[in-house]
Scaffold this active site. Structure first.
Site: not given
Ligand code: FAD
Length: 375
Positions: A279, A349
Site C-alpha cells: 500500500r 481494532d
Molecule cells: P499499543 O498501542 O501497542 O501500546 C502498547 C505500548 O506498550 C507501546 O507503546 C509499547 O512501546 C509499550 N511497551 C511494550 N512493552 C513495554 C515495556 N516492557 N516497558 C515499557 N513500555 C512497553 N485499529 C483501528 O481501529 N483502525 C485502523 O485503521 C487500525 N490500523 C492499524 C494498522 C496497523 C499497522 C496496526 C498494527 C494496528 C492497527 N489498528 C487499527 C489497531 C490499533 O493500533 C490498536 O487497536 C491499538 O493501538 C492497541 O492499543 P494497545 O494499547 O493495546 O497497544
C-alpha cells in the site's frame, strides 16, 4: 502505602483509557513507556504540518455509541470515510469490491449482470476449496481474484496463494451497490489534529517516564505502585519461559514529496505481485490537508524477527496454545492487570481495545458509570 496507586506499563489506548478513569477516581498513576513518545501505535508524528500515522494508517470506526461518545468527548472527529482504491498495473478499482469495481472491470451497470458473472466464475471450483486460491475464487470468481486478491495476498504472506491454507480468507465482502465505504460501522472518522490530541487528554493527570523499559528494572518499578497494568508482550513478561510468540511485522518507508497531491486518496493498494509494497498511504488526505507538500508511506509486509515491531499476532494453533499457557500464568499473577493487544496476544481494532479497557475499568472501579464519568 506505595507512592502510586497504578503503574501503567505502555502508553497505548488500553493504558490511556485506564489512566483516564483512574485519574477521575483520584488515583495516582505512573506511566512507563519504552518508546520516546506516548500513544502506542496510534501516535502521529508531525511533518510539513501533516499528521503522519507513524505505525500504520489508523482509521477510527465503531458501531458502539458508548465508544463513539467517549472519543468525541476527547477530540472532534472529521468526516473521513475510508474508501481505498486498488491499483492493478495502472488499472484503478474501487474497494471493497462493489458495483464501481465491477463496472470498471466488466463494463456492466446493474447488480444482476455483476452477480451473473461472479456466479459463473465461481463454478470453476468444484467441492471444498483446498487452498486459499480455490477459496478466494469460490467466493469472488476468477477475475477479481487474479487482479485484486492474488498478488496482494501473496505479498502479505510471502507465499503463493496455492500454498496457503483456505481458512485464512473466510469471506471477501462483495457489495452489489455503488458504495465505496470500506467499513460497515455506524460511525467513522479521524480526530481533528491527529490522534495525539486524544492521547494527551488520556494521560493528562499522569506522571510519565519515556524511554523506560519496565522489564529492565521490574522489581524496582513494582515496588513503586500498588498495582500494575501491563500492556507489553505477555511472553516477555514471563521471560519467554515457554518460548516466543510469533508475529507478522511491517516495514514503513516514509518520504516527503514536493507536490501537494501525489495519489489523490489516503490509501492505495498495489494488488500486482511485482510491486514490492502492498500500500501507499498519503497521510494528508485523512484530514483533507491543503499543505504545499505531501508525505507518503510505502508499506512492506515483513516476517517478524527479534527487534522488529510486533504488529499482528499469528493466529495459528501453535501460537494460540502457547498463549494459553502464558495466559494461565497471568491469571495467577497478583496485583497485575494484563490488557491490550500485546498482553492479550490478539488483534484489536481501536474501538475494541477501548471497549476492553472500559470492561477492565468497570471491574476495577466498581460501580463506575463510564458514560456519566467522561462528560
Ligand atoms: P499499543 O498501542 O501497542 O501500546 C502498547 C505500548 O506498550 C507501546 O507503546 C509499547 O512501546 C509499550 N511497551 C511494550 N512493552 C513495554 C515495556 N516492557 N516497558 C515499557 N513500555 C512497553 N485499529 C483501528 O481501529 N483502525 C485502523 O485503521 C487500525 N490500523 C492499524 C494498522 C496497523 C499497522 C496496526 C498494527 C494496528 C492497527 N489498528 C487499527 C489497531 C490499533 O493500533 C490498536 O487497536 C491499538 O493501538 C492497541 O492499543 P494497545 O494499547 O493495546 O497497544
Amino acid at each position: 502505602m506505595k507512592q502510586y496507586d497504578y503503574l501503567l506499563v505502555g502508553s497505548g489506548l488500553f493504558a490511556g483509557v485506564f489512566a483516564y478513569f483512574a485519574g477521575k477516581q483520584g488515583k495516582k498513576c505512573l506511566v512507563l513507556e519504552k518508546r520516546d513518545h506516548l500513544g502506542g501505535n496510534i501516535y502521529c508524528e508531525e511533518t510539513e504540518g501533516i499528521h503522519v500515522h507513524k505505525y500504520g494508517a489508523h482509521i477510527f470506526h465503531t458501531s458502539s455509541r458508548e465508544v463513539w461518545d467517549f472519543v468525541n468527548s476527547l477530540a472532534e472527529f472529521n468526516r473521513y470515510t475510508n474508501s481505498p482504491v486498488a491499483n492493478y498495473k495502472g488499472e484503478m478499482y474501487n474497494m471493497p469490491f462493489n458495483m464501481n469495481t465491477f463496472s470498471r472491470m466488466w463494463g456492466i451497470s446493474t447488480p444482476e449482470e455483476a452477480k451473473k458473472i461472479i456466479q459463473e466464475q465461481r463454478k470453476v471450483i468444484k467441492g471444498e476449496p483446498k487452498n486459499l486460491e480455490e477459496q478466494a475464487i469460490s467466493l469472488v470468481g476468477t477475475h477479481i481474484y487474479q487482479k485484486l486478491v492474488k498478488g496482494y495476498t501473496e505479498k502479505q504472506w510471502g507465499r503463493e496463494c496455492k500454498d496457503l491454507p483456505a481458512f485464512i480468507i473466510k469471506r471477501l465482502p462483495v457489495r452489489y451497490t455503488y458504495d465505496n465505504n470500506y467499513f460497515n460501522d455506524l460511525y467513522q472518522g479521524i480526530p481533528m489534529g491527529g490522534y495525539n490530541v486524544i492521547i494527551d487528554k488520556l494521560f493528562a493527570g499522569c506522571e510519565v517516564r519515556l524511554g523506560t523499559d519496565y522489564l529492565e528494572n521490574k522489581k524496582e518499578y513494582d515496588a513503586l505502585a500498588e498495582k500494575v497494568v501491563y500492556t507489553g508482550t505477555i511472553d516477555s513478561y514471563f521471560g519467554y519461559r515457554f518460548g516466543r510468540l510469533q508475529y507478522r511485522s511491517l516495514r514503513f518507508e516514509t518520504e516527503v514529496l514536493d507536490t501537494d497531491n501525489f495519489q489523490g486518496n489516503a490509501v492505495i493498494n498495489y494488488t500486482d505481485r511485482e510491486t514490492p509494497y502492498t500500500r501507499i498511504i498519503e497521510h494528508k488526505h485523512f484530514e483533507f490537508g491543503t499543505q504545499e507538500k505531501t508525505v507518503i508511506t510505502k508499506e512492506y509486509p515483513a516476517e517478524w524477527t527479534e527487534g522488529m515491531e510486533p504488529y499482528y499476532p499469528v493466529n495459528d494453533e501453535k501460537n494460540q496454545e502457547l498463549y494459553k499457557r502464558y495466559e494461565a500464568l497471568a491469571a495467577e499473577e497478583k496485583n497485575v492487570i494484563f490488557g491490550g493487544r500485546l498482553a492479550e496476544y490478539r488483534y484489536y481494532d481501536m474501538d475494541k481495545v477501548i471497549e476492553s479497557a472500559f470492561a477492565c475499568v468497570k471491574k476495577e472501579f466498581h460501580g463506575i458509570n463510564i458514560a456519566a464519568d467522561h462528560r
